[in-house]
Design a protein around this motif. Sequence first.
Motif, PDB file in Angstrom:
ATOM      1  N   TYR A   1       0.832  -1.207   0.000  1.00  0.00           N
ATOM      2  CA  TYR A   1       0.000   0.000   0.000  1.00  0.00           C
ATOM      3  C   TYR A   1       0.869   1.261   0.000  1.00  0.00           C
ATOM      4  O   TYR A   1       0.506   2.277  -0.607  1.00  0.00           O
ATOM      5  CB  TYR A   1      -0.943  -0.011   1.200  1.00  0.00           C
ATOM      6  N   ALA A   2       2.025   1.193   0.672  1.00  0.00           N
ATOM      7  CA  ALA A   2       2.944   2.336   0.694  1.00  0.00           C
ATOM      8  C   ALA A   2       3.454   2.644  -0.713  1.00  0.00           C
ATOM      9  O   ALA A   2       3.620   3.812  -1.081  1.00  0.00           O
ATOM     10  CB  ALA A   2       4.112   2.041   1.631  1.00  0.00           C
ATOM     11  N   ALA A   3       3.690   1.593  -1.516  1.00  0.00           N
ATOM     12  CA  ALA A   3       4.152   1.809  -2.894  1.00  0.00           C
ATOM     13  C   ALA A   3       3.097   2.534  -3.719  1.00  0.00           C
ATOM     14  O   ALA A   3       3.411   3.417  -4.523  1.00  0.00           O
ATOM     15  CB  ALA A   3       4.501   0.469  -3.539  1.00  0.00           C
ATOM     16  N   LEU A   4       1.827   2.181  -3.508  1.00  0.00           N
ATOM     17  CA  LEU A   4       0.748   2.858  -4.233  1.00  0.00           C
ATOM     18  C   LEU A   4       0.596   4.296  -3.736  1.00  0.00           C
ATOM     19  O   LEU A   4       0.272   5.204  -4.518  1.00  0.00           O
ATOM     20  CB  LEU A   4      -0.559   2.082  -4.056  1.00  0.00           C
ATOM     21  N   ALA A   5       0.844   4.525  -2.436  1.00  0.00           N
ATOM     22  CA  ALA A   5       0.819   5.892  -1.904  1.00  0.00           C
ATOM     23  C   ALA A   5       1.974   6.708  -2.497  1.00  0.00           C
ATOM     24  O   ALA A   5       1.815   7.894  -2.812  1.00  0.00           O
ATOM     25  CB  ALA A   5       0.910   5.860  -0.383  1.00  0.00           C
ATOM     26  N   LEU A   6       3.120   6.056  -2.662  1.00  0.00           N
ATOM     27  CA  LEU A   6       4.278   6.714  -3.269  1.00  0.00           C
ATOM     28  C   LEU A   6       3.974   7.114  -4.707  1.00  0.00           C
ATOM     29  O   LEU A   6       4.327   8.218  -5.148  1.00  0.00           O
ATOM     30  CB  LEU A   6       5.479   5.768  -3.225  1.00  0.00           C
ATOM     31  N   LEU A   7       3.295   6.243  -5.425  1.00  0.00           N
ATOM     32  CA  LEU A   7       2.888   6.563  -6.793  1.00  0.00           C
ATOM     33  C   LEU A   7       1.927   7.748  -6.805  1.00  0.00           C
ATOM     34  O   LEU A   7       2.044   8.651  -7.638  1.00  0.00           O
ATOM     35  CB  LEU A   7       2.224   5.342  -7.430  1.00  0.00           C
ATOM     36  N   THR A   8       0.978   7.750  -5.869  1.00  0.00           N
ATOM     37  CA  THR A   8       0.030   8.868  -5.773  1.00  0.00           C
ATOM     38  C   THR A   8       0.774  10.182  -5.555  1.00  0.00           C
ATOM     39  O   THR A   8       0.465  11.199  -6.186  1.00  0.00           O
ATOM     40  CB  THR A   8      -0.966   8.631  -4.619  1.00  0.00           C
ATOM     41  N   TRP A   9       1.763  10.144  -4.643  1.00  0.00           N
ATOM     42  CA  TRP A   9       2.572  11.341  -4.383  1.00  0.00           C
ATOM     43  C   TRP A   9       3.281  11.792  -5.664  1.00  0.00           C
ATOM     44  O   TRP A   9       3.355  12.987  -5.961  1.00  0.00           O
ATOM     45  CB  TRP A   9       3.600  11.032  -3.299  1.00  0.00           C
ATOM     46  N   LYS A  10       3.791  10.816  -6.433  1.00  0.00           N
ATOM     47  CA  LYS A  10       4.514  11.147  -7.657  1.00  0.00           C
ATOM     48  C   LYS A  10       3.595  11.828  -8.676  1.00  0.00           C
ATOM     49  O   LYS A  10       4.027  12.689  -9.443  1.00  0.00           O
ATOM     50  CB  LYS A  10       5.099   9.859  -8.261  1.00  0.00           C
ATOM     51  N   LEU A  11       2.307  11.455  -8.668  1.00  0.00           N
ATOM     52  CA  LEU A  11       1.348  12.028  -9.621  1.00  0.00           C
ATOM     53  C   LEU A  11       0.712  13.318  -9.110  1.00  0.00           C
ATOM     54  O   LEU A  11       0.021  14.008  -9.858  1.00  0.00           O
ATOM     55  CB  LEU A  11       0.249  11.011  -9.930  1.00  0.00           C
ATOM     56  N   SER A  12       0.922  13.633  -7.831  1.00  0.00           N
ATOM     57  CA  SER A  12       0.325  14.823  -7.210  1.00  0.00           C
ATOM     58  C   SER A  12       1.094  16.081  -7.634  1.00  0.00           C
ATOM     59  O   SER A  12       2.113  15.996  -8.329  1.00  0.00           O
ATOM     60  CB  SER A  12       0.360  14.678  -5.689  1.00  0.00           C
ATOM     61  N   PRO A  13       0.641  17.271  -7.198  1.00  0.00           N
ATOM     62  CA  PRO A  13       1.378  18.502  -7.522  1.00  0.00           C
ATOM     63  C   PRO A  13       2.825  18.477  -7.043  1.00  0.00           C
ATOM     64  O   PRO A  13       3.665  19.198  -7.576  1.00  0.00           O
ATOM     65  CB  PRO A  13       0.568  19.579  -6.781  1.00  0.00           C
ATOM     66  N   ALA A  14       3.131  17.640  -6.054  1.00  0.00           N
ATOM     67  CA  ALA A  14       4.513  17.521  -5.588  1.00  0.00           C
ATOM     68  C   ALA A  14       5.387  16.821  -6.622  1.00  0.00           C
ATOM     69  O   ALA A  14       6.619  16.929  -6.585  1.00  0.00           O
ATOM     70  CB  ALA A  14       4.560  16.748  -4.271  1.00  0.00           C
ATOM     71  N   GLY A  15       4.740  16.098  -7.562  1.00  0.00           N
ATOM     72  CA  GLY A  15       5.481  15.390  -8.601  1.00  0.00           C
ATOM     73  C   GLY A  15       5.217  15.977  -9.965  1.00  0.00           C
ATOM     74  O   GLY A  15       5.632  17.094 -10.266  1.00  0.00           O
ATOM     75  N   VAL A  16       4.453  15.249 -10.798  1.00  0.00           N
ATOM     76  CA  VAL A  16       4.210  15.699 -12.172  1.00  0.00           C
ATOM     77  C   VAL A  16       2.898  16.458 -12.317  1.00  0.00           C
ATOM     78  O   VAL A  16       2.527  16.849 -13.416  1.00  0.00           O
ATOM     79  CB  VAL A  16       4.213  14.502 -13.151  1.00  0.00           C
ATOM     80  N   ASP A  17       2.190  16.639 -11.221  1.00  0.00           N
ATOM     81  CA  ASP A  17       0.957  17.445 -11.208  1.00  0.00           C
ATOM     82  C   ASP A  17      -0.113  16.888 -12.139  1.00  0.00           C
ATOM     83  O   ASP A  17      -0.837  17.622 -12.805  1.00  0.00           O
ATOM     84  CB  ASP A  17       1.275  18.892 -11.594  1.00  0.00           C
ATOM     85  N   MET A  18      -0.224  15.553 -12.165  1.00  0.00           N
ATOM     86  CA  MET A  18      -1.271  14.917 -12.962  1.00  0.00           C
ATOM     87  C   MET A  18      -2.563  14.806 -12.158  1.00  0.00           C
ATOM     88  O   MET A  18      -3.654  14.862 -12.716  1.00  0.00           O
ATOM     89  CB  MET A  18      -0.813  13.530 -13.414  1.00  0.00           C
ATOM     90  N   LEU A  19      -2.416  14.659 -10.826  1.00  0.00           N
ATOM     91  CA  LEU A  19      -3.579  14.609  -9.927  1.00  0.00           C
ATOM     92  C   LEU A  19      -3.646  15.889  -9.103  1.00  0.00           C
ATOM     93  O   LEU A  19      -2.636  16.311  -8.539  1.00  0.00           O
ATOM     94  CB  LEU A  19      -3.471  13.410  -8.969  1.00  0.00           C
TER      95      LEU A  19
END
Length: 488
Positions: free
Chosen positions: A231-249
């Motif tokens: 579940y932590a890996a999926l949370a890490l992916l979410t973070w990567k897609l968030s404004p903190a990452g590529v801003d897709m989410l």
Amino acid sequence: MASDSLNLFSFTGKIRVLHLTWIAFFITFFAWFNHAPLLMAIADSLSLTSEQVKTLLILNVALTIPARVIIGMLTDKYGPRLTYSLLLAISSIPCFIFALADSFTAAAIGRFLLGFIGAGFVIGIRMVSEWFPARQLGTAEGIYGGWGNFGSAAAAMTLPTIALLFGGQDGWRYAIGITGLMALLYSIVYFRSVTDTPKGGTYFKPKKIGGMEVSTPSDFLLLLVMKVPMYAALALLTWKLSPAGVDMLAMPLAMVMYVALAMLYVFDAKKCYDVNREIFVKLPEPIHRYKFKQVAVLNILYFATFGSELAVISMLPLFFSETFTLDPVKAGLLASAYAFMNLMSRPAGGLISDRFGRKSTLLILTAGLALGYLTMSMIDAQWPLYLAVAAAMACSFFVQSGEGAVFAVVPLIKRRLTGQIAGMTGAYGNVGAVFYLTVLSMVSYQTFFLVIAGTAVLGFVTLLFLEEPEGQMAEVMPDGSVSLIDVA
């Protein structure tokens, strides 16, 4: 012993099933990694940034984490024949979605959904374990895994050429579409050609579906702990897609995802408790128990072995291209040498494990892969190109032999749970890939290889807790009698 050898030129009985099953696995990996050798053409066609390209790499392995767990349960419940056939057919759809993508968002959706095809590996582990005895199982599983895994190398070697043959900006689309068509057609072939067990064999199913069975309350707690990284890996992916990452989410949507993952973990834990409620009242008879710590150790080892392989296969063409200033086709061909080793390495890991012991083989191979990645961290533009390729191939031998040795142990823990154990161990490979690719997006190539080497050392330490499989495991026949299955 002659009776332990496998005549791979035979196309009857268990050898026929082995060939048909590794081909199914080959096609899943051929389709799963159809993007890696075409990344430059895809990025140019869709005007993707470097950050978006790296995000596609992470998305490609994300869904495989829950998919392998789910597919493992479905395999144990419904059998590998039906499960593999449906997976191939359904997974052709995201291949076509990605081939037709006209934006980063569309490509990201197709890539994310295509991660489900990576769960195919789990199904074949159960199929092969049904057809081969313990003394041949490591070798057979190694052949299945190694020859099937070669699909990623075959994609790297052939798809750029196929794209060039079609030509133009859309050449990559035809190449990727062909992989989807292959999966769809082979789903029919596989369903019509195999059975779940040899004639007269019994297919043992778990008592309950929805969570993995364990034998003691302490094993149950360890099971819950080992679920956290998934579940932590999926949370890490979410973070990567968030404004903190590529801003897709958007941030509100990312927060919803975090909460949903937390709730899903609680739900998962409850389902596991429902399946294992009885062990808190009365333990199973000793003959029916197994040690979950065996699964936990294999999870960590597969994190370092297959997790690093997935990550390195995805980035190696770019690494060679940027480090040695190569064109995409040449870089893809050279990078395929890493995955090419699967043809020999994974079967070798299984064979050595069958002949010289499961634990000792894993100790040697894990030490080797740590040294291999340490060497790769030293590669730079000053190295002769042939030496860099040789270093990648040498490292790959230890990585993939280690994978073969891990899955020489998996089917010897508890037969009726083989799909679920393989699913969880396989999922840890994808957890490793998400972790390593996220690290890659933040550090240099050299640091990336050093991080993998460090986790391999951790895997070596946990191996000290693994117990060599010996004796027999017990399963209950439909008539209530007990069947003993040799594990040594």
